[in-house]
Motif scaffolding. Structure first.
Motif, PDB file in Angstrom:
ATOM      1  N   VAL A  71       0.853  -1.189   0.000  1.00  0.00           N
ATOM      2  CA  VAL A  71       0.000   0.000   0.000  1.00  0.00           C
ATOM      3  C   VAL A  71       0.892   1.243   0.000  1.00  0.00           C
ATOM      4  CG1 VAL A  71      -1.859   1.239   1.161  1.00  0.00           C
ATOM      5  CG2 VAL A  71      -1.739  -1.265   1.317  1.00  0.00           C
ATOM      6  N   SER A  72       0.642   2.153  -0.917  1.00  0.00           N
ATOM      7  CA  SER A  72       1.421   3.387  -0.976  1.00  0.00           C
ATOM      8  C   SER A  72       0.587   4.500  -1.585  1.00  0.00           C
ATOM      9  CB  SER A  72       2.690   3.183  -1.807  1.00  0.00           C
ATOM     10  OG  SER A  72       2.351   3.011  -3.177  1.00  0.00           O
ATOM     11  N   ARG A  73       1.144   5.695  -1.568  1.00  0.00           N
ATOM     12  CA  ARG A  73       0.486   6.835  -2.200  1.00  0.00           C
ATOM     13  C   ARG A  73       0.367   6.579  -3.696  1.00  0.00           C
ATOM     14  NH1 ARG A  73       2.616  11.235  -4.783  1.00  0.00           N
ATOM     15  NH2 ARG A  73       4.723  10.626  -4.168  1.00  0.00           N
ATOM     16  N   ALA A  74      -0.805   6.814  -4.260  1.00  0.00           N
ATOM     17  CA  ALA A  74      -0.986   6.643  -5.703  1.00  0.00           C
ATOM     18  C   ALA A  74      -0.181   7.715  -6.440  1.00  0.00           C
ATOM     19  CB  ALA A  74      -2.468   6.744  -6.064  1.00  0.00           C
ATOM     20  N   GLN A  75       0.480   7.294  -7.510  1.00  0.00           N
ATOM     21  CA  GLN A  75       1.345   8.211  -8.254  1.00  0.00           C
ATOM     22  C   GLN A  75       0.904   8.271  -9.711  1.00  0.00           C
ATOM     23  OE1 GLN A  75       4.840   5.949  -7.435  1.00  0.00           O
ATOM     24  NE2 GLN A  75       5.562   7.348  -5.839  1.00  0.00           N
ATOM     25  N   LYS A  76       1.173   9.426 -10.332  1.00  0.00           N
ATOM     26  CA  LYS A  76       0.906   9.554 -11.757  1.00  0.00           C
ATOM     27  C   LYS A  76       1.949   8.768 -12.533  1.00  0.00           C
ATOM     28  CE  LYS A  76      -1.149  14.165 -11.314  1.00  0.00           C
ATOM     29  NZ  LYS A  76      -1.047  15.593 -11.706  1.00  0.00           N
ATOM     30  N   ARG A  77       1.600   8.419 -13.770  1.00  0.00           N
ATOM     31  CA  ARG A  77       2.509   7.616 -14.582  1.00  0.00           C
ATOM     32  C   ARG A  77       3.862   8.317 -14.774  1.00  0.00           C
ATOM     33  NH1 ARG A  77       2.219   3.496 -18.188  1.00  0.00           N
ATOM     34  NH2 ARG A  77      -0.042   3.363 -17.959  1.00  0.00           N
ATOM     35  N   ALA A  78       3.834   9.628 -15.004  1.00  0.00           N
ATOM     36  CA  ALA A  78       5.082  10.365 -15.225  1.00  0.00           C
ATOM     37  C   ALA A  78       5.991  10.281 -14.001  1.00  0.00           C
ATOM     38  CB  ALA A  78       4.773  11.829 -15.551  1.00  0.00           C
ATOM     39  N   GLU A  79       5.393  10.344 -12.813  1.00  0.00           N
ATOM     40  CA  GLU A  79       6.181  10.270 -11.581  1.00  0.00           C
ATOM     41  C   GLU A  79       6.756   8.876 -11.397  1.00  0.00           C
ATOM     42  OE1 GLU A  79       5.643  11.113  -6.776  1.00  0.00           O
ATOM     43  OE2 GLU A  79       4.013  11.592  -8.178  1.00  0.00           O
ATOM     44  N   ARG A  80       5.939   7.854 -11.691  1.00  0.00           N
ATOM     45  CA  ARG A  80       6.444   6.473 -11.575  1.00  0.00           C
ATOM     46  C   ARG A  80       7.579   6.237 -12.558  1.00  0.00           C
ATOM     47  NH1 ARG A  80       1.022   5.213 -11.890  1.00  0.00           N
ATOM     48  NH2 ARG A  80       1.311   4.101 -13.857  1.00  0.00           N
ATOM     49  N   ASP A  81       7.409   6.719 -13.782  1.00  0.00           N
ATOM     50  CA  ASP A  81       8.457   6.537 -14.794  1.00  0.00           C
ATOM     51  C   ASP A  81       9.750   7.214 -14.367  1.00  0.00           C
ATOM     52  OD1 ASP A  81       6.703   5.131 -16.327  1.00  0.00           O
ATOM     53  OD2 ASP A  81       6.245   6.769 -17.711  1.00  0.00           O
ATOM     54  N   GLU A  82       9.633   8.402 -13.763  1.00  0.00           N
ATOM     55  CA  GLU A  82      10.818   9.118 -13.290  1.00  0.00           C
ATOM     56  C   GLU A  82      11.523   8.352 -12.183  1.00  0.00           C
ATOM     57  OE1 GLU A  82      13.644  12.238 -12.927  1.00  0.00           O
ATOM     58  OE2 GLU A  82      12.298  11.546 -14.517  1.00  0.00           O
ATOM     59  N   ILE A  83      10.737   7.776 -11.272  1.00  0.00           N
ATOM     60  CA  ILE A  83      11.321   6.982 -10.186  1.00  0.00           C
ATOM     61  C   ILE A  83      12.065   5.771 -10.753  1.00  0.00           C
ATOM     62  CG2 ILE A  83      10.774   5.483  -8.233  1.00  0.00           C
ATOM     63  CD1 ILE A  83       8.447   7.374  -7.608  1.00  0.00           C
ATOM     64  N   LEU A  84      11.407   5.061 -11.670  1.00  0.00           N
ATOM     65  CA  LEU A  84      12.030   3.874 -12.260  1.00  0.00           C
ATOM     66  C   LEU A  84      13.285   4.240 -13.040  1.00  0.00           C
ATOM     67  CD1 LEU A  84       8.834   1.989 -13.506  1.00  0.00           C
ATOM     68  CD2 LEU A  84      10.296   1.387 -11.558  1.00  0.00           C
ATOM     69  N   ARG A  85      13.234   5.370 -13.747  1.00  0.00           N
ATOM     70  CA  ARG A  85      14.403   5.805 -14.523  1.00  0.00           C
ATOM     71  C   ARG A  85      15.586   6.082 -13.603  1.00  0.00           C
ATOM     72  NH1 ARG A  85      17.186  10.036 -15.863  1.00  0.00           N
ATOM     73  NH2 ARG A  85      15.939  11.416 -14.557  1.00  0.00           N
ATOM     74  N   ARG A  86      15.324   6.773 -12.504  1.00  0.00           N
ATOM     75  CA  ARG A  86      16.401   7.104 -11.578  1.00  0.00           C
ATOM     76  C   ARG A  86      16.942   5.866 -10.877  1.00  0.00           C
ATOM     77  NH1 ARG A  86      13.778  12.606  -8.994  1.00  0.00           N
ATOM     78  NH2 ARG A  86      14.444  14.033 -10.657  1.00  0.00           N
ATOM     79  N   GLN A  87      16.038   4.953 -10.523  1.00  0.00           N
ATOM     80  CA  GLN A  87      16.489   3.718  -9.887  1.00  0.00           C
ATOM     81  C   GLN A  87      17.365   2.914 -10.849  1.00  0.00           C
ATOM     82  OE1 GLN A  87      12.740   1.956  -8.759  1.00  0.00           O
ATOM     83  NE2 GLN A  87      12.950   2.630  -6.631  1.00  0.00           N
TER      84      GLN A  87
END
Length: 601
Positions: free
Chosen positions: A266-282
């Motif tokens: 369970v986590s805060r819902a994120q927009k696709r752009a934010e998720r993509d940015e997180i995955l890119r940085r990881q």
């Protein structure tokens, strides 16, 4: 100031300092002069952009004595150099320490009156400070925040507990643990949200069951479990609360709890752009970690025969050590691209592979083997190579040229050494240069004369470092090549004794193996010249000369692949164009070494 543990552990070992916030005009010489009062000063370096050569505004100062390094921090930190206050700190060579941000804290809401010195004085009572900086704009004004790094997490924690919310310069400051940008996006502890993302749902969990479970935390405005086209749960959904506090409490309580047969995420819902940015940085961080881990253990191999498999390559190189991976790069049809990578367990094994198998004949082809490099590292190497060459112009030792061969003069059919830089004192008499006799009555075919002069034309780094030596080489074939080689035991590669045409790859490899380095270049030059002439007849002499600076194994690969040769020729053309465009701007700054012609007949 206490010495960091890494230095104290080896009190007699050399010590390195980081110097930041340098003025763009500070050179290595100016930096050396600034620290010359310390007797054990051994070397300095201002770091520069690999392509433009501009200063990155930081550098390193190395000492033989750690005590001198300590004294340098005490006396030089936050002092003026070329009108800017420099920052001097211990150089952190441990990538894990830099990555984790050990002892590093973030300070914001700083008063304009608080500078680097003021920030250091504010935090000094809590422990040994390794680095301290107030971030400023280009005009030198504070941006209201900064960073302080202690040598331990305990000191950082004590500073945060005592100073967070305290008054500094008339403003209440905020002090907290430094968090990497990617982690900031991931955590967002202070973010206000109401919509939750719930995944890893058991297929039997319905929306009614999920609503019942989450309604304990507050009023739910909407809830949905995402299903496929057949109405079957896809294992995730969303729960939206009316109150942000309810949503936060539900996240903290339900994340990691069990519902049905599965453990919920369970986590805060994120927009696709934010998720993509997180995955890119990881992904980028993991990639960098992997690069650092295997930096000197990864070997690049090219000129691999098309029939060689990954297993054969691994077996061949396993003689040098333990291999963690071996892969030949292939296109989408599975056809080998002729190169690959081998990763060893230790850097020493990789070095052994380079020394043992570079130029080794494997499946009828000579391998090119080198330590794999990132693009940035190759560019930095080119910058260093260029700096060494420029140092040669001022009387320093000439730079070592990759590939194992010295640069060459190429004699033209007129008997003049055309476009060849010369150095006073190297021409002893007519018909002789550097101790090499030049036959009278005309120039031989592709006569090579080693030269020691460095190039005078700086060129921006391009794909191949060998193509950077612009205007320095000219290759001109001659009809007297057979005559030249009589009695030498070397058959020109442009033709065979029977006149049957150029030899095949195996015969050419045999010829090269029996020839001296100068003769090897002659043989390859005679093979390359007509092929280059088909592509660029007006620049054939220059381009052939530039190509001959490459490693012999690379040249053999070009001779086998018309596409690769055409690409390399085009790259050489671009280098020549770039050189021509820059020459007018730099002519006034450099002596003209290209005007000398030496008569030999």
């Amino acid at each position: 100031m206490a010495v960091p543990p890494t230095v104290a552990a080896t009190a007699t070992a050399p010590a390195s300092l980081y110097v930041g916030d340098l003025h763009p005009d500070v050179t290595d010489g100016a930096l050396f002069e600034a620290f010359t009062e310390f007797k054990s000063l051994s070397s300095v370096r201002v770091c520069r952009d690999s392509s433009s050569g501009r200063s990155l505004c930081y550098g390193y100062v190395n000492f033989l004595s750690p005590q001198d390094a300590m004294n340098a921090i005490e006396s030089k930190n936050h002092t003026l150099l070329n009108g800017k206050f420099i920052r001097v700190a211990w150089s952190c060579r441990d990538p894990d320490a830099r990555r984790t941000g050990k002892g590093n804290i973030f300070v914001k809401n700083l008063s304009d009156s608080v500078d680097n010195v003021g920030l250091q004085e504010l935090f000094k009572p809590f422990g040994n400070i390794l680095s301290c900086k107030v971030v400023t704009s280009e005009d030198g004004k504070s941006k209201g925040y900064g960073f302080v790094q202690f040598d331990s997490d305990e000191s950082a924690t004590a500073a945060m507990e005592k100073l967070n919310g305290s008054d500094a310069g008339g403003k209440q400051i905020y002090v907290a643990k430094f968090v990497k940008r990617s982690d900031r996006v991931l955590s967002r502890a202070n973010a206000i949200y109401t919509n939750l993302y719930v995944k890893n749902l058991d297929p039997d969990v319905t929306e009614e069951v999920l609503r019942e479970k989450f309604s304990d935390f507050g009023k739910i405005t909407s809830l949905v479990i995402v299903k496929n086209e057949n109405g079957i749960s896809r294992g995730f959904g969303f729960v939206n609360f009316e109150s942000p506090d309810d949503a936060k409490q539900a996240t903290e309580t339900m994340n990691g709890s069990q519902l049905g047969l599965k453990v919920l995420y369970v986590s805060r819902a994120q927009k696709r752009a934010e998720r993509d940015e997180i995955l890119r940085r990881q992904f980028e961080e993991k990639r960098k970690e992997s690069i650092l881990k295997y930096k000197d253990s990864n070997v690049y191999v090219k000129n691999i025969d098309d029939d060689v498999s990954d297993e054969e390559l691994r077996e061949h190189f396993s003689q040098c050590g333990s291999i963690t991976s071996a892969k030949i790069m292939r296109d989408d049809k599975g056809i080998s691209k002729g190169f690959g990578f081998i990763c060893f367990s230790h850097p020493e094994e990789a070095s052994r592979a380079v020394n043992s198998f570079h130029g080794f004949m494997f499946h009828r082809k000579p391998l090119y083997v080198a330590i794999a490099q990132r693009k940035q590292d190759r560019q930095a190497q080119l910058q260093l190579h260029y700096s060494q060459r420029m140092a040669g112009l001022s009387g320093a030792s000439p730079a070592v040229i990759p590939g194992g061969y010295p640069s060459y003069y190429y004699t033209g059919p007129s008997g003049l050494i055309s476009q060849a830089p010369s150095r006073p004192g190297l021409i002893h008499n007519r018909g002789r240069m550097n101790g090499h006799m030049i036959p009278q009555g005309g120039a031989p075919s592709a006569m090579y004369i080693p030269h020691l002069q460095q190039p005078t034309q700086p060129v921006a780094p391009l794909k191949d470092p060998h193509l950077q030596r612009v205007g320095q080489h000219r290759y001109v074939p001659s009809g007297r090549s057979r005559e030249m080689n009589k009695g030498s035991g070397v058959v020109p590669s442009g033709s065979d004794p029977a006149g049957a045409g150029p030899p095949g790859t195996e015969m050419l490899s045999s010829l090269l193996a029996a020839a001296s380095p100068e003769q090897q270049k002659q043989i390859l030059g005679e093979r390359l010249y007509p092929l280059v002439q088909k592509n660029k007849p007006d620049l054939v002499a220059k381009i052939t000369g530039m190509l001959l600076e490459m490693d012999n194994s690379e040249l053999l690969l070009l001779l086998e692949s018309p596409e690769s040769l055409a690409a390399k020729v085009e790259e050489a053309v671009q280098v020549l164009k770039l050189s021509k465009s820059k020459s007018s701007n730099q002519a006034a700054l450099q002596p003209n070494f290209l005007s000398t012609e030496v008569a030999v007949n």
